[in-house]
Design a protein around this motif. Structure first.
Motif, PDB file in Angstrom:
ATOM      1  N   SER A 114       0.869  -1.171   0.000  1.00  0.00           N
ATOM      2  CA  SER A 114       0.000   0.000   0.000  1.00  0.00           C
ATOM      3  C   SER A 114       0.903   1.217   0.000  1.00  0.00           C
ATOM      4  CB  SER A 114      -0.935   0.000   1.200  1.00  0.00           C
ATOM      5  OG  SER A 114      -0.206   0.056   2.394  1.00  0.00           O
ATOM      6  N   TYR A 115       0.388   2.307  -0.515  1.00  0.00           N
ATOM      7  CA  TYR A 115       1.184   3.526  -0.516  1.00  0.00           C
ATOM      8  C   TYR A 115       0.275   4.744  -0.488  1.00  0.00           C
ATOM      9  CZ  TYR A 115       0.201   4.465  -5.446  1.00  0.00           C
ATOM     10  OH  TYR A 115      -0.422   4.736  -6.629  1.00  0.00           O
ATOM     11  N   SER A 116       0.847   5.822  -0.057  1.00  0.00           N
ATOM     12  CA  SER A 116       0.177   7.116  -0.111  1.00  0.00           C
ATOM     13  C   SER A 116       1.219   8.136  -0.552  1.00  0.00           C
ATOM     14  CB  SER A 116      -0.407   7.492   1.250  1.00  0.00           C
ATOM     15  OG  SER A 116       0.616   7.632   2.198  1.00  0.00           O
ATOM     16  N   HIS A 117       0.747   9.240  -1.075  1.00  0.00           N
ATOM     17  CA  HIS A 117       1.692  10.288  -1.465  1.00  0.00           C
ATOM     18  C   HIS A 117       1.090  11.651  -1.176  1.00  0.00           C
ATOM     19  CE1 HIS A 117      -0.560  11.216  -5.161  1.00  0.00           C
ATOM     20  NE2 HIS A 117      -0.718   9.909  -5.279  1.00  0.00           N
ATOM     21  N   GLU A 118       1.982  12.582  -0.973  1.00  0.00           N
ATOM     22  CA  GLU A 118       1.581  13.959  -0.705  1.00  0.00           C
ATOM     23  C   GLU A 118       2.582  14.881  -1.378  1.00  0.00           C
ATOM     24  OE1 GLU A 118       3.234  15.009   3.585  1.00  0.00           O
ATOM     25  OE2 GLU A 118       2.254  13.053   3.562  1.00  0.00           O
TER      26      GLU A 118
END
Length: 111
Positions: free
Chosen positions: A88-92
């Motif tokens: 899983s990943y998230s980015h900002e």
């Protein structure tokens, strides 16, 4: 006769040593400006993810310099990996640079 006045204003000086870097980087995000924690393109991204998987890291946080293609590039980078059951990943937005860089947080799930 003209008189010249020379002034020097020192706002702040930070000497970057390993000890100082570990103290200031987490708060300021400077650690993500180093080559070690930056992926400039898909090849770099795939390589850094591959190294993390080889070392069975649970998490990886890096700056990705091609922020406009982060979603498709993440899929391509993970398709090249073996030994993962998922991720899983998230980015900002990474606001420490003037470019469209992203700070990407990745969590690995192993088989």
């Amino acid at each position: 006769m003209r008189k010249w006045m020379i002034g020097l204003l020192v706002v702040g000086v930070i000497l970057i040593t390993p000890k100082v870097t570990t103290l200031i980087n987490p708060e300021m995000g400077c650690v993500y400006l180093t080559d070690e924690n930056t992926a400039a393109n898909l090849q770099d991204l795939t390589s850094k993810i591959g190294a993390a998987v080889d070392n069975r890291q649970q998490e990886l946080v890096i700056r990705y310099m091609k922020g406009t293609t982060v979603t498709s590039d993440m899929r391509k980078a993970f398709n090249a990996q073996k030994g993962l059951s998922g991720f899983s990943y998230s980015h900002e937005d990474f606001t420490r640079t003037p470019d469209n860089d992203k700070l990407v947080r990745i969590v690995f799930k192993y088989q």
